[in-house]
Scaffold this active site. Sequence first.
Site, PDB file in Angstrom:
ATOM      1  N   GLY A   8      37.580  51.632  47.418  1.00  0.00           N
ATOM      2  CA  GLY A   8      36.612  50.641  47.536  1.00  0.00           C
ATOM      3  C   GLY A   8      37.071  49.693  48.677  1.00  0.00           C
ATOM      4  N   VAL A  12      35.462  42.935  47.548  1.00  0.00           N
ATOM      5  CA  VAL A  12      36.567  42.825  46.682  1.00  0.00           C
ATOM      6  C   VAL A  12      37.993  43.392  47.115  1.00  0.00           C
ATOM      7  CG1 VAL A  12      37.412  43.081  44.286  1.00  0.00           C
ATOM      8  CG2 VAL A  12      35.027  42.289  44.940  1.00  0.00           C
ATOM      9  N   ASP A  33      37.183  54.869  51.091  1.00  0.00           N
ATOM     10  CA  ASP A  33      35.799  54.441  50.580  1.00  0.00           C
ATOM     11  C   ASP A  33      34.877  55.455  51.072  1.00  0.00           C
ATOM     12  OD1 ASP A  33      34.384  51.386  50.111  1.00  0.00           O
ATOM     13  OD2 ASP A  33      32.994  53.035  51.010  1.00  0.00           O
ATOM     14  N   ARG A  82      27.095  43.227  41.153  1.00  0.00           N
ATOM     15  CA  ARG A  82      25.894  42.521  40.554  1.00  0.00           C
ATOM     16  C   ARG A  82      25.093  42.090  41.498  1.00  0.00           C
ATOM     17  NH1 ARG A  82      26.891  38.202  36.190  1.00  0.00           N
ATOM     18  NH2 ARG A  82      29.015  37.591  37.181  1.00  0.00           N
ATOM     19  N   VAL A 118      38.814  47.251  38.584  1.00  0.00           N
ATOM     20  CA  VAL A 118      38.345  46.260  39.015  1.00  0.00           C
ATOM     21  C   VAL A 118      36.712  46.399  38.972  1.00  0.00           C
ATOM     22  CG1 VAL A 118      37.890  44.267  40.656  1.00  0.00           C
ATOM     23  CG2 VAL A 118      40.102  45.487  40.461  1.00  0.00           C
ATOM     24  N   HIS A 173      35.164  40.873  30.055  1.00  0.00           N
ATOM     25  CA  HIS A 173      34.598  40.197  31.250  1.00  0.00           C
ATOM     26  C   HIS A 173      33.176  40.400  31.384  1.00  0.00           C
ATOM     27  CE1 HIS A 173      34.796  38.925  35.366  1.00  0.00           C
ATOM     28  NE2 HIS A 173      34.422  39.993  35.807  1.00  0.00           N
TER      29      HIS A 173
HETATM   30  N1  LIG Z   1      36.677  42.562  37.412  1.00  0.00           N
HETATM   31  C1  LIG Z   1      36.332  41.434  38.138  1.00  0.00           C
HETATM   32  O1  LIG Z   1      36.825  40.277  37.871  1.00  0.00           O
HETATM   33  C2  LIG Z   1      35.402  41.584  39.428  1.00  0.00           C
HETATM   34  C3  LIG Z   1      35.066  40.508  40.203  1.00  0.00           C
HETATM   35  C4  LIG Z   1      34.467  40.938  41.397  1.00  0.00           C
HETATM   36  C5  LIG Z   1      33.715  41.974  41.266  1.00  0.00           C
HETATM   37  N2  LIG Z   1      33.894  42.945  40.588  1.00  0.00           N
HETATM   38  C6  LIG Z   1      33.278  44.296  40.605  1.00  0.00           C
HETATM   39  O2  LIG Z   1      33.981  45.102  42.064  1.00  0.00           O
HETATM   40  C7  LIG Z   1      32.928  46.117  42.385  1.00  0.00           C
HETATM   41  C8  LIG Z   1      33.148  45.939  43.735  1.00  0.00           C
HETATM   42  O3  LIG Z   1      32.531  44.559  44.087  1.00  0.00           O
HETATM   43  P1  LIG Z   1      32.213  44.326  45.810  1.00  0.00           P
HETATM   44  O4  LIG Z   1      31.660  43.080  45.894  1.00  0.00           O
HETATM   45  O5  LIG Z   1      33.447  44.716  46.536  1.00  0.00           O
HETATM   46  O6  LIG Z   1      30.979  45.487  46.430  1.00  0.00           O
HETATM   47  P2  LIG Z   1      30.900  45.986  47.594  1.00  0.00           P
HETATM   48  O7  LIG Z   1      29.287  46.641  47.585  1.00  0.00           O
HETATM   49  O8  LIG Z   1      31.029  44.995  48.696  1.00  0.00           O
HETATM   50  O9  LIG Z   1      31.863  47.368  47.695  1.00  0.00           O
HETATM   51  C9  LIG Z   1      31.962  48.251  47.009  1.00  0.00           C
HETATM   52  C10 LIG Z   1      32.469  49.581  47.636  1.00  0.00           C
HETATM   53  O10 LIG Z   1      32.568  50.569  46.721  1.00  0.00           O
HETATM   54  C11 LIG Z   1      32.205  51.649  47.792  1.00  0.00           C
HETATM   55  N3  LIG Z   1      32.028  52.849  46.694  1.00  0.00           N
HETATM   56  C12 LIG Z   1      30.769  53.341  46.166  1.00  0.00           C
HETATM   57  N4  LIG Z   1      30.908  54.247  45.464  1.00  0.00           N
HETATM   58  C13 LIG Z   1      32.063  54.901  45.832  1.00  0.00           C
HETATM   59  C14 LIG Z   1      32.920  56.093  45.563  1.00  0.00           C
HETATM   60  N5  LIG Z   1      32.324  56.932  44.850  1.00  0.00           N
HETATM   61  N6  LIG Z   1      33.842  56.449  46.262  1.00  0.00           N
HETATM   62  C15 LIG Z   1      34.601  55.372  47.011  1.00  0.00           C
HETATM   63  N7  LIG Z   1      33.988  54.215  47.202  1.00  0.00           N
HETATM   64  C16 LIG Z   1      32.961  54.215  46.931  1.00  0.00           C
HETATM   65  C17 LIG Z   1      30.811  51.465  48.515  1.00  0.00           C
HETATM   66  O11 LIG Z   1      30.857  52.122  49.737  1.00  0.00           O
HETATM   67  C18 LIG Z   1      31.592  49.949  48.810  1.00  0.00           C
HETATM   68  O12 LIG Z   1      32.191  49.873  50.109  1.00  0.00           O
HETATM   69  C19 LIG Z   1      31.567  45.794  41.607  1.00  0.00           C
HETATM   70  O13 LIG Z   1      31.427  46.560  40.504  1.00  0.00           O
HETATM   71  C20 LIG Z   1      31.796  44.204  41.172  1.00  0.00           C
HETATM   72  O14 LIG Z   1      30.798  43.875  39.966  1.00  0.00           O
HETATM   73  C21 LIG Z   1      34.798  42.685  39.546  1.00  0.00           C
END
Ligand SMILES: NC(=O)c1ccc[n+]([C@@H]2O[C@H](COP(=O)([O-])OP(=O)(O)OC[C@H]3O[C@@H](n4cnc5c(N)ncnc54)[C@H](O)[C@@H]3O)[C@@H](O)[C@H]2O)c1
Length: 301
Positions: A8, A12, A33, A82, A118, A173
């Site tokens: 990813g 994040v 990714d 989200r 995450v 969470h």
């Molecule tokens: N645990 C926490 O406290 C916390 C905090 C913030 C965000 N998050 C979660 O983290 C995740 C990412 O958030 P973000 O803002 O970076 O989103 P984002 O859309 O910016 O990034 C997600 C990435 O995942 C990649 N992806 C999707 N499917 C994939 C796969 N099968 N293989 C490899 N890569 C893949 C996408 O291409 C994208 O680049 C979300 O689920 C979000 O809810 C968790």
Amino acid sequence: MSKIGFVGAGKVGASAAFSLIHMMEPDEMSIVDIVENLATGEAMDLNTAAAAMGKKTVIRGGKDYSLLAGSDIVVVAAGFPRKPGMTRVDLLTKNIDITRDVVKNIVAHAPAAHIFYVANPVDVLTYAAWKISGKPRNEVYGMGAFHDTVRLWDVLRDNYHVKSPDAYILGEHGETMFPARSVANVGNAKVEWATIGETVRGRAAKIIELKGATYYAPAVAIAIQVKSVLNNERRLLPTSCVLQGEYGLNDVAIGVPAILGRNGMERVVELPLDKDDAAHLHKSAAAVKEKIAEVADKIKA
Ligand SMILES: NC(=O)c1ccc[n+]([C@@H]2O[C@H](COP(=O)([O-])OP(=O)(O)OC[C@H]3O[C@@H](n4cnc5c(N)ncnc54)[C@H](O)[C@@H]3O)[C@@H](O)[C@H]2O)c1
């Protein structure tokens, strides 16, 4: 030789990698990714940043999971985030399929790596990653309650002038997280415990409403937890852990205080919660279990 992997390269994942090159100096970092250009571009940018800081860390990116070979830990921030108005569990149907694919690839290419989850809903997906990977529970853990806890510290600092709070948000969470009031030490501050949980819960939703996503605070929280593992700091940090009897709970992953060191989630620490806090934790675990049951057919090894 130390190596941190990421799956990813979104907001994040990339921000966590950026935080980590400030806090640590691993030999390598790799970012995978499905959007190859994004992973490659982020890695090139970060590699230049590391060189500018005089660090030895070499950072590569792409879509091929072989990039993760030799990783000590892999941070999984791959999945849908989200949108305003959504809860984290609304993401489960989409993100569970991604989890299956990602975890199987990590195990195939970096079998010794710890998996640090995450993506949301993080407690359900941490549990799923543990089941799918077949790894011992100390090697699969997640970041959620620590992010909520740093938000609590933020509120305690800004609203109550508490500079070094010894206080945690525990549980899912998600909607059932709660401030563990009975074990909090905030000095003489007159904290309104009845409403502070709601304030903390609302912060993420507000940030998402204002700027579309949260990533700097999650990134720093991830980096602090990864550093505690790789540098064997053995810090006590709220972590999504698979429970096996602790707090009277089994067969669920949820945010509880844990020692993070070179062996990963080394120990769940059972704080002396009072009746109310223990009831909150059990209610929260029941909410996570309900979601685990919904995807039971997808999380077999
Ligand atoms: N645990 C926490 O406290 C916390 C905090 C913030 C965000 N998050 C979660 O983290 C995740 C990412 O958030 P973000 O803002 O970076 O989103 P984002 O859309 O910016 O990034 C997600 C990435 O995942 C990649 N992806 C999707 N499917 C994939 C796969 N099968 N293989 C490899 N890569 C893949 C996408 O291409 C994208 O680049 C979300 O689920 C979000 O809810 C968790």
